[in-house]
Scaffold this motif. Structure first.
Motif, short mmCIF file in Angstrom:
data_model
loop_
_atom_site.label_atom_id
_atom_site.label_comp_id
_atom_site.label_asym_id
_atom_site.label_seq_id
_atom_site.Cartn_x
_atom_site.Cartn_y
_atom_site.Cartn_z
N LEU A 1 7.20 5.75 4.97
CA LEU A 1 5.96 6.46 5.29
C LEU A 1 5.37 7.12 4.04
O LEU A 1 4.25 7.62 4.05
CB LEU A 1 6.21 7.50 6.38
CG LEU A 1 6.72 6.88 7.69
CD1 LEU A 1 7.12 7.93 8.69
CD2 LEU A 1 5.66 5.96 8.29
N THR A 2 6.17 7.18 2.98
CA THR A 2 5.63 7.53 1.67
C THR A 2 6.13 6.44 0.73
O THR A 2 6.89 5.57 1.15
CB THR A 2 6.14 8.90 1.17
OG1 THR A 2 7.55 8.82 1.02
CG2 THR A 2 5.78 10.01 2.13
N GLY A 3 5.74 6.49 -0.53
CA GLY A 3 6.20 5.48 -1.47
C GLY A 3 5.32 4.24 -1.45
O GLY A 3 4.35 4.17 -0.69
N PRO A 4 5.68 3.25 -2.26
CA PRO A 4 4.78 2.12 -2.48
C PRO A 4 4.43 1.32 -1.23
O PRO A 4 3.38 0.70 -1.17
CB PRO A 4 5.53 1.26 -3.50
CG PRO A 4 6.92 1.77 -3.52
CD PRO A 4 6.86 3.20 -3.12
N GLU A 5 5.31 1.29 -0.22
CA GLU A 5 5.01 0.47 0.96
C GLU A 5 4.49 1.30 2.13
O GLU A 5 4.46 0.83 3.27
CB GLU A 5 6.25 -0.32 1.39
CG GLU A 5 7.02 -1.00 0.28
CD GLU A 5 6.19 -2.01 -0.48
OE1 GLU A 5 5.18 -2.49 0.06
OE2 GLU A 5 6.55 -2.32 -1.64
N ALA A 6 4.11 2.56 1.86
CA ALA A 6 3.74 3.47 2.94
C ALA A 6 2.61 2.93 3.81
O ALA A 6 2.59 3.13 5.02
CB ALA A 6 3.33 4.82 2.35
N TYR A 7 1.71 2.22 3.18
CA TYR A 7 0.56 1.66 3.87
C TYR A 7 1.01 0.79 5.05
O TYR A 7 0.50 0.87 6.16
CB TYR A 7 -0.16 0.80 2.85
CG TYR A 7 -1.60 0.51 3.10
CD1 TYR A 7 -2.43 1.46 3.68
CD2 TYR A 7 -2.13 -0.71 2.70
CE1 TYR A 7 -3.77 1.18 3.86
CE2 TYR A 7 -3.46 -0.99 2.88
CZ TYR A 7 -4.28 -0.05 3.46
OH TYR A 7 -5.58 -0.33 3.63
N ALA B 1 0.71 -6.38 -3.56
CA ALA B 1 -0.03 -5.74 -4.65
C ALA B 1 0.31 -6.38 -6.00
O ALA B 1 -0.57 -6.78 -6.76
CB ALA B 1 0.27 -4.25 -4.69
#
Lengths: 373, 291
Positions: free
Chosen positions: A35-41, A227
Motif C-alpha cells: 500500500l506504500t512503495g513502488p507497487e502501491a498503485y 514502469a
C-alpha cells in the motif's frame, strides 16, 4: 513523572484498543498488499477490488450472517516488511488471509500464515516457488509463471524468432519467469542470446540497452513490472531496436503503453482479459467506478473474485477451520467474474486465465491478439 | 556492433549517467563542505525537482522555462529543509543531525507518494523527440555540455566570487565567521539552495532523457550520488564531479563485460575500496578548509 507514565500507558491502551474492533461477531480477514512503495498503485487497486466485493457481501447479509471486516496491512513490496505485516495480521486474530501482489513478499509472508493455520488465497503473485513450498493452505488464483513462459515462447515461435534477449528485475516474480523462459527456450532448441538485469526504478538502462543491441536479437522478453518496462522499451526503440517486445503479466498495465508512448509498437503482454470482456463485467466496472471514482486496473477483477471464492468456501465449510476450508476449496468449482476458478493438487488454477494481448496504439489499450495477425 | 564501437557507446552511456550523478553529488559536497553534514534528504530533493519540472512543463510547454522555474522552487525547498530540519539542531550531536536527515528524507518521499498516489508519470514525448534516432546524439551532447558548464560555473563561483569566499570561510570555521560579521545562516541557507537547484537540474534533465518519474526515484539516486561524493572526496567539488563521472562510466562498462546483475555492486564496491585505500577520496584534502 509517574503521572506522565500513567498517561502514556493510558494512551497505549487506548491505541491498542483502536486496532481491534470489539465486535466479536464480525469475520476478520487479513489483507496483505503493497500500500506504500513502488507497487502501491496496484496494491491499492486490488484492495479496492476486495472492498467492493466485501461491501456487496455485507449488504447481502454477510458470510453466514457474520459481517466481513477486511484488515489491510502494508508489505511495501519489501520481503522483510511483509514478515512484520504478516505477524501483525496474525496478532489481530484474522481468520483467513487474502492478498499477495508481488511474489517476493508473498513467499516471505506465507510461512507465518501456514504456522498459524490460516487459509491464504494469493490473488496476483504467481511465482511457481509459492506452490512448490508445499503449504497446503495456500492457493494461487493467478496462472503460475510457467504458463506465462510457455505462452511467451509460443508467441516467439509464432513470430519466427531466431534469438531472444531476456530482461528481468531480480525479484521473486521476474526472476522466476526469466528462469522458466530459459528452460522453455532450451527445451525447444531456441537461443537466448543474453540475460540482463534491470534494477527496479533505475532510470538509466542505457548500458543494458547497448548490451542487448550488441547481440542483434530479434525479440526481447521483459520479465518485470510496467514502469521500468516502459522505460526499457523507450530506450530500446530510441537506440534503434525495431523487433517485438513481449512481457509477462507483471507489466500488463495500460501505463506500459502510455509510458512508452510511440515506442509501444510491436508490444505484447500476457494478461488476464480486461473486465469489459467478462460476462457481468459491465456491472463490476460501474460498481468499481462508483465506489472509487477511477477505473479498475489489471488485478481488481481477480481480487473481487478472491473475496467471493473465500466467502463461498467459508459458507461451505461452515466456518474458518482450515482443513475444512482447504478441502472445500480443493473441491470447489467456482464461477467468478473472471471465469471458472478450480484448483489442481498443486493448489494452482486448473485452467490458465491469461491470454496474449497486443498494444493497440490508436486506443492506447491492450487488445486480445489472434494468431497469424 | 564492433568492439570499439560498443566500448565508445557504453562510455557515452556512462558519461551521461555519470553527469547526473555528479550534479547530485555536488549538492552533497557543497553542504558537507560548510556544515560537515551528510544531507541524506538530497535524493528526495532531486525527485522533487523532477516533479516540479514536469508540472511546469505541463503549464508552460517550454523545457527551458520549466527547468529554470523548477530550479528556483527546488532551491527554496532545499532552503526550507535546512531551516526546518537542520537549523534548529545545528549545535547538537552529529548523530541527531543524521537522524534528522533520514527523517527529512522520509517526510519528503512519503509526502510525494501522498501527492502523486504512488503513480508513475512520464514526460510528454514531444518534450524532446525520443524515438528519432538522429536526435539522440544532439540530446546527449546537450546534456553533457549543460552539466559540465554548470559544474564549471559552480567551481568558479565557489573559488572566485564573494559568495564563494564566504562559503569557504564558513567551511573553515563557522564560529569565527559569525564573529567576523558574516551572515552564517544566510550563507549556509544559500549553500543548501544552490545544491538543491543543481539536483533539480539533474532531476529535470534525467527525466527528460530517461522518461519516468516516481516518488521513490530519489532513493537510489541519492545513494549513488553519495557514493560518487565519497569516491571523489566528500567536500571537494572537483572530486564530486570526478566521482560521479567515474561511477557512471564504470557502471556502464561493468554492465557490458561483467553482466547487468552486478551494476549496483560496482558503485558500492568502488566506494568501499576507496574508503579503504584513500579514506579522503580521490581528490579529498586535509581536514578543514576543503571545498
Amino acid at each position: 513523572m509517574r503521572i506522565k507514565l500513567i498517561l502514556v500507558c493510558c494512551i497505549l491502551l487506548f491505541l491498542s484498543g483502536c486496532q481491534q474492533p470489539n465486535d466479536d461477531d464480525s469475520l476478520k480477514v487479513g489483507v496483505l498488499l503493497p500500500l506504500t512503495g513502488p507497487e502501491a498503485y496496484y496494491g491499492q487497486d486490488m484492495l479496492n477490488g476486495y472492498q467492493l466485493a466485501a461491501q456487496e457481501i455485507n449488504a447481502a447479509g454477510g458470510i453466514s450472517g457474520r459481517e466481513l471486516v477486511l484488515i489491510a496491512e502494508d508489505d511495501a513490496s519489501d520481503p522483510a516488511q511483509a514478515v512484520t505485516a504478516a505477524s501483525r495480521l496474525v496478532s489481530f486474530g484474522v481468520e483467513a488471509v487474502i492478498g499477495g501482489y508481488s511474489s517476493g513478499t508473498t513467499i516471505s509472508a506465507m510461512r507465518q500464515f501456514a504456522d498459524s493455520g490460516l487459509l491464504f488465497l494469493v490473488t496476483a503473485a504467481n511465482s511457481t516457488v509459492i506452490t512448490e513450498l508445499g503449504m497446503e493452505q495456500t492457493f494461487m488464483l493467478n496462472a503460475p509463471v510457467v504458463y506465462e513462459a510457455e505462452m511467451l515462447w509460443e508467441l516467439a515461435q509464432e513470430l519466427d524468432t531466431m534469438s531472444v534477449a531476456v530482461l528481468h528485475q531480480g525479484d521473486g516474480y521476474s526472476q522466476n519467469l526469466a528462469e522458466h523462459l530459459q528452460e522453455q527456450a532450451e527445451a525447444a532448441g531456441g537461443k537466448v542470446a543474453t540475460v540482463e538485469v534491470v534494477e527496479k526504478n533505475s532510470a538509466d538502462v542505457s548500458p543494458v540497452v547497448t548490451a542487448v543491441l550488441a547481440e542483434n536479437v530479434d525479440m526481447v522478453f521483459w520479465c518485470g513490472y510496467h514502469a521500468d518496462g516502459a522505460n526499457v522499451l523507450k530506450q530500446l526503440r530510441r537506440s534503434g531496436y525495431q523487433g517485438p517486445m513481449a512481457c509477462g503479466d507483471g507489466a500488463a498495465a495500460q501505463d506500459l503503453i502510455l509510458g512508452a508512448g510511440s515506442a509501444a509498437t510491436d508490444l505484447y503482454v500476457i494478461a488476464p482479459p480486461s473486465p469489459k470482456d467478462f460476462p457481468g463485467g459491465a456491472e463490476f466496472l460501474s460498481g468499481y467506478e462508483q465506489s472509487f471514482s477511477l477505473e479498475p486496473r489489471v488485478y481488481a477483477p481477480l481480487a473481487y473474485d478472491t473475496v467471493y471464492l473465500m466467502a463461498a468456501a467459508i459458507e461451505k465449510a461452515g466456518g474458518c477451520e482450515v482443513s475444512a476450508l482447504v478441502r472445500g476449496i480443493a473441491e470447489i468449482e467456482f464461477q467468478g467474474l473472471t471465469g471458472e476458478l478450480s484448483f489442481n493438487d498443486r493448489r494452482e488454477l486448473n485452467k490458465c486465465n491469461l491470454i496474449i494481448m497486443k498494444a493497440d496504439l490508436t486506443q492506447n489499450i491492450f487488445v486480445p491478439w489472434e494468431e497469424g495477425e | 556492433m564492433g568492439g570499439v564501437e560498443l566500448f565508445l557507446q557504453q562510455l557515452l552511456n556512462g558519461l551521461i549517467s555519470g553527469a547526473f550523478y555528479a550534479l547530485v553529488a555536488l549538492g552533497y559536497s557543497l553542504v558537507y563542505g560548510v556544515l560537515k553534514l551528510m544531507n541524506f534528504a538530497h535524493g528526495e530533493i532531486y525527485m522533487a525537482g523532477a516533479f516540479l519540472c514536469l508540472i511546469f512543463y505541463q503549464f508552460t510547454g517550454s523545457l527551458f522555462i520549466s527547468i529554470c522555474l523548477a530550479m528556483i522552487l527546488t532551491a527554496i525547498l532545499g532552503w526550507l529543509v535546512y531551516r526546518l530540519a537542520y537549523h534548529p539542531l545545528l549545535n547538537s550531536s552529529p548523530s541527531s543531525l543524521l537522524i534528522t536527515a533520514i527523517g527529512a528524507s522520509l517526510v519528503l518521499s512519503n509526502g510525494a507518494m501522498f501527492l502523486t498516489n504512488g503513480a508513475y508519470y512520464f514526460f510528454p514525448e514531444q518534450a524532446f523527440s525520443m524515438t528519432g534516432k538522429d536526435s539522440l546524439p544532439v540530446l546527449q551532447i546537450t546534456l553533457l555540455v549543460v552539466a559540465v558548464a554548470v559544474m564549471l560555473a559552480l567551481q568558479w563561483i565557489v573559488g572566485h566570487s564573494r559568495w564563494g569566499r564566504a562559503m569557504r570561510a564558513v567551511a573553515l570555521d563557522r564560529e569565527t565567521c559569525f564573529l567576523m560579521g558574516i551572515n552564517v545562516n544566510l550563507v549556509v541557507g544559500m549553500t543548501f539552495a544552490a545544491g538543491s537547484a543543481l539536483a533539480a537540474l539533474a532531476g529535470g534533465l534525467a527525466c527528460l532523457y530517461y522518461g519516468g518519474l516516481h516518488y521513490s526515484m530519489g532513493y537510489m539516486m541519492g545513494i549513488k550520488a553519495f557514493a560518487a561524493a565519497v569516491i571523489g572526496g566528500v567536500g571537494s567539488l572537483p572530486g564530486a564531479m570526478l566521482g560521479g563521472l567515474l561511477l557512471g562510466v564504470l557502471e556502464a562498462l561493468g554492465t557490458q563485460w561483467l553482466g547487468s546483475a552486478w551494476k549496483d555492486v560496482f558503485a558500492f564496491l568502488l566506494m568501499v575500496l576507496i574508503l579503504i585505500f584513500y579514506p579522503r577520496g580521490l581528490l579529498g584534502q586535509q581536514e578543514g578548509g576543503r571545498m
